[in-house]
Design a protein around this motif. Structure first.
Motif, PDB file in Angstrom:
ATOM      1  N   ALA A 135     -59.857  15.905 -22.140  1.00  0.00           N
ATOM      2  CA  ALA A 135     -59.675  14.465 -22.285  1.00  0.00           C
ATOM      3  C   ALA A 135     -58.320  14.133 -22.899  1.00  0.00           C
ATOM      4  O   ALA A 135     -57.871  13.001 -22.837  1.00  0.00           O
ATOM      5  N   ALA A 159     -54.809  12.802 -20.757  1.00  0.00           N
ATOM      6  CA  ALA A 159     -54.656  11.382 -20.417  1.00  0.00           C
ATOM      7  C   ALA A 159     -53.739  10.695 -21.420  1.00  0.00           C
ATOM      8  O   ALA A 159     -52.878   9.891 -21.048  1.00  0.00           O
ATOM      9  N   LEU A 160     -53.906  11.046 -22.691  1.00  0.00           N
ATOM     10  CA  LEU A 160     -53.050  10.461 -23.732  1.00  0.00           C
ATOM     11  C   LEU A 160     -51.605  10.905 -23.535  1.00  0.00           C
ATOM     12  O   LEU A 160     -50.675  10.091 -23.641  1.00  0.00           O
ATOM     13  N   MET A 170     -48.512   8.516 -22.825  1.00  0.00           N
ATOM     14  CA  MET A 170     -47.379   8.579 -23.751  1.00  0.00           C
ATOM     15  C   MET A 170     -46.071   8.796 -22.990  1.00  0.00           C
ATOM     16  O   MET A 170     -45.063   8.137 -23.257  1.00  0.00           O
ATOM     17  N   LEU A 204     -44.075   3.750 -16.491  1.00  0.00           N
ATOM     18  CA  LEU A 204     -45.136   3.024 -17.186  1.00  0.00           C
ATOM     19  C   LEU A 204     -46.305   2.791 -16.239  1.00  0.00           C
ATOM     20  O   LEU A 204     -47.466   2.999 -16.606  1.00  0.00           O
ATOM     21  N   LEU A 208     -50.069   4.153 -16.759  1.00  0.00           N
ATOM     22  CA  LEU A 208     -51.248   3.287 -16.815  1.00  0.00           C
ATOM     23  C   LEU A 208     -52.273   3.697 -15.766  1.00  0.00           C
ATOM     24  O   LEU A 208     -53.469   3.756 -16.029  1.00  0.00           O
ATOM     25  N   ALA A 219     -56.155   4.971 -16.481  1.00  0.00           N
ATOM     26  CA  ALA A 219     -57.322   4.347 -15.850  1.00  0.00           C
ATOM     27  C   ALA A 219     -58.097   5.358 -15.014  1.00  0.00           C
ATOM     28  O   ALA A 219     -59.319   5.459 -15.077  1.00  0.00           O
ATOM     29  N   ILE A 244     -59.863   8.291 -17.152  1.00  0.00           N
ATOM     30  CA  ILE A 244     -61.054   7.835 -17.880  1.00  0.00           C
ATOM     31  C   ILE A 244     -62.196   7.576 -16.909  1.00  0.00           C
ATOM     32  O   ILE A 244     -63.342   7.924 -17.171  1.00  0.00           O
ATOM     33  N   GLU A 257     -63.706  10.948 -15.585  1.00  0.00           N
ATOM     34  CA  GLU A 257     -64.317  11.855 -16.557  1.00  0.00           C
ATOM     35  C   GLU A 257     -65.832  11.725 -16.525  1.00  0.00           C
ATOM     36  O   GLU A 257     -66.551  12.700 -16.756  1.00  0.00           O
ATOM     37  N   ARG A 282     -55.215   3.917  -2.439  1.00  0.00           N
ATOM     38  CA  ARG A 282     -54.634   2.887  -3.302  1.00  0.00           C
ATOM     39  C   ARG A 282     -55.366   2.906  -4.626  1.00  0.00           C
ATOM     40  O   ARG A 282     -56.507   3.371  -4.693  1.00  0.00           O
TER      41      ARG A 282
END
Lengths: 203, 412
Positions: B135, B138-139, B143, B154, B158, B162, B165, B168, B335
């Motif tokens: 997990a 993802a951070l 970052m 960016l 993002l 999305a 998470i 998972e 998409r």
């Protein structure tokens, strides 16, 4: 040798947790504050691991780092002025928050100093029987935790579940937008677009 | 020669007796293993993609040794490239992000059962360790996307947050089906149960499909490679990364895709076991006596069988990896709205339904009457009415004593 090792591990974890926490509240950039939460959560997971509570450590990483922290970062990047370092860091609630913090310190302090911690015995870390709930099963056992949650602590467990469900439904209700006819038409147009593109590419 | 062997023994005793040193050696071995696997996987990716696109692929390097030299050349090129950092980048998150992606991708190898008794560290929480550690990337990706100070980065970051998470959940539910069926979190126990009852793999077949789809999304491989969709986002979250920092992301991605394949094999396709064929082969061709084998006592199993299982495990993992590559190079990219809709509205309900199905089967399944003779001593059937079907032992095998005064078992 082992004492030094234990002291070093504890020191590193404590430094990561407390240092990270200080940076979270002292840094001026809101996104950096979110990033600094990582050593805090990871340090606490490290403490759990250090106390041989592997399950708790995994849950800490999974929930706090994998879900909550990622969502915080996600939300912060979508807010206005996320890069700004000029935003006010206080909101005039200094006195109430200080009182709340003092109450928390008092509660934790009395617990820590009044509880009889069996630090002297060596069996403390890995062999405390949960004799009251499941005779003969160790605390570190995941299945014991499951059995206790679904027998002795069933009611608190279910109440927590209902609370989370209510929060989830509430979030969906808040986030859900009423669709006006114009907006629906716009969505339909967007959804139709890729089909046209596909036809064009087939030529 | 004898002096050399004595030296090896002394070193081995020294390492086995010191827990910290042993952990360090295990970590280094896992890292080396991972790097070798990634070298092979990169070459394989190039050859498979070339094959699917009717090309030959890299032929300038190495001839027969191409699978080593081509990836070496790739890695060297990345090492020698200039390491750029944009002037507008957010300094320390930009530097830290690659490690937050790479370290978890390497850490998860800790729990992989490579062979019957070859597990770097069989943790009590087993598969949960993977769920937790996987997990974290993802951070790292979020970052990286943020700190690059680039709108493509960016957007990629993002999207990654999305997507990771969302997927998972079905991934965890597919794993949960296996845990529910075998009644253990430990990797060793899960594979041992499949070794004894090969038909259990059939019950978890739908879970395997859910796991593979969610796993492809978890490691952001096409058709789920939106975080780095080159036709829309330049290179997504790693647009601004170059040289060694980019190589770190690249390494993590390949390492994670091999790990997903290996985990699929371990949980759903019998791991290192060969569905009983291995036992038959040992009995009738090699004239061994499998009834004396005991998974809890590594010394009771001949080395040749362990090595054989290791190669079975690798072969199975590479077959699954090849299937993932095949899918990657033949499917168009989705998409972002399709990805999220599919994840939440199709895959998650399917995973929940599968969990219901598996728990139903687990409840009505007749108690597994008797295990193969080969494993009778290994995993005594432990039936506990409160836990349901529990074909493997609930108690973990005793850990080898590693205190200074006791030599580790299995040492010569």
């Amino acid at each position: 040798m082992h004492t030094i090792l234990h002291a070093t591990v504890f020191g590193v974890l404590a430094l990561a947790t407390l240092g990270g926490a200080v940076k979270v509240i002292s840094t001026r950039s809101i996104i950096h504050a979110a990033f600094w939460l990582f050593p805090v959560f990871a340090g606490i997971a490290g403490f759990y691991l250090y106390l041989d509570a592997q399950f708790l450590a995994a849950m800490q990483v999974l929930i706090y780092i994998g879900a909550i922290l990622v969502l915080i970062v996600f939300a912060v990047t979508l807010t206005r002025n996320a890069t700004s370092t000029d935003e006010a860091q206080t909101n005039g609630l200094f006195i109430p928050v200080l009182l709340a913090a003092l109450v928390l310190v008092y509660a934790l302090g009395t617990t820590v100093f009044n509880h009889l911690w069996p630090i002297e015995s060596n069996v403390w870390l890995d062999a405390v029987p949960l004799s009251a709930a499941v005779p003969g099963v160790m605390v570190t056992d995941v299945s014991a935790l499951g059995l206790v949650l679904l027998s002795q602590y069933l009611l608190p467990f279910e109440i927590a579940s209902v609370l989370l469900l209510a929060a989830m439904v509430g979030a969906i209700v808040l986030a859900r937008k009423e669709r006006t006819p114009a907006a629906t038409a716009g969505v339909a147009a967007v959804e139709a677009a890729p089909a046209d593109v596909r036809e064009l590419s087939n030529v | 020669m004898d002096a050399l062997r004595n030296l090896a023994h002394i070193i081995w005793y020294f390492i086995a007796a010191h827990e910290v040193l042993r952990s360090f050696v295990v970590a280094v071995c896992s890292l080396v293993f991972m790097l070798v696997i990634v070298l092979i996987a990169i070459w394989m990716e190039r050859k498979v993609s070339a094959d699917i696109q009717n090309r030959i692929g890299p032929i300038r390097t190495g001839g027969l040794l191409g699978f080593v030299l081509q990836s070496m050349a790739d890695a060297l090129k990345l090492l020698l490239k200039e390491d750029l950092r944009p002037a507008g980048a957010d300094k320390w998150p930009f530097v830290v992000a690659p490690y937050l992606v790479f370290v978890p991708a390497f850490l998860v190898y800790l729990i992989l059962p490579f062979s019957a008794t070859w597990v770097p560290q069989d943790l009590k929480i087993g598969i949960l360790f993977y769920s937790a550690v996987s997990a974290v990337p993802a951070l790292g990706i979020a970052m990286a996307g943020w700190s690059s100070n680039n709108k493509w980065s960016l957007l990629g970051g993002l999207r990654a947050a999305a997507q990771l998470i969302s997927y998972e959940l079905p991934l965890g539910l597919a794993i949960l089906a296996v845990v529910l069926l075998y009644g253990t979190l430990e990797m060793k126990g899960i594979v041992a149960a499949q070794w004894q009852h090969w038909w259990m793999d059939l019950i978890t077949l739908p879970a395997l499909l859910i796991f593979l789809v969610a796993g492809m999304a978890e490691v952001s491989r096409a058709p789920f490679d939106l975080p780095e969709a080159e036709s829309e986002l330049v290179a997504g979250f790693n647009t601004e990364y170059s040289g060694m920092r980019f190589a770190t992301f690249f390494l993590a991605e390949f390492s994670a895709s091999f790990f997903i394949s290996a985990l699929a094999v371990t949980l759903f396709v019998g791991g290192w076991s060969l569905w009983g064929v291995d036992i038959w082969f040992a009995q009738h061709v090699l004239h061994m006596d499998p009834s004396t084998w005991n998974l809890a006592a590594p010394a009771s199993i001949p080395f040749i069988m362990k090595a054989f299982w290791f190669f079975v495990f690798l072969a199975k993992s590479f077959v699954v990896l090849w299937i993932l590559m095949w899918l990657k190079w033949t499917m168009p990219r989705l998409r972002i709205d399709q990805v999220l809709n599919f994840g939440w509205k199709i895959l998650l309900p399917a995973a929940l339904l599968n969990l219901l199905l598996v728990s139903g089967i687990g409840a009505v399944l007749p108690r597994l009457s008797k295990p193969l003779t080969a494993t009778q001593d290994v995993a005594p059937i432990h039936i506990d009415d409160s836990v349901g079907l529990a074909p493997v032992a609930q108690t973990p095998p005793p850990l080898p004593p590693l205190r200074d005064d006791v030599p580790a078992p299995g040492t010569p």
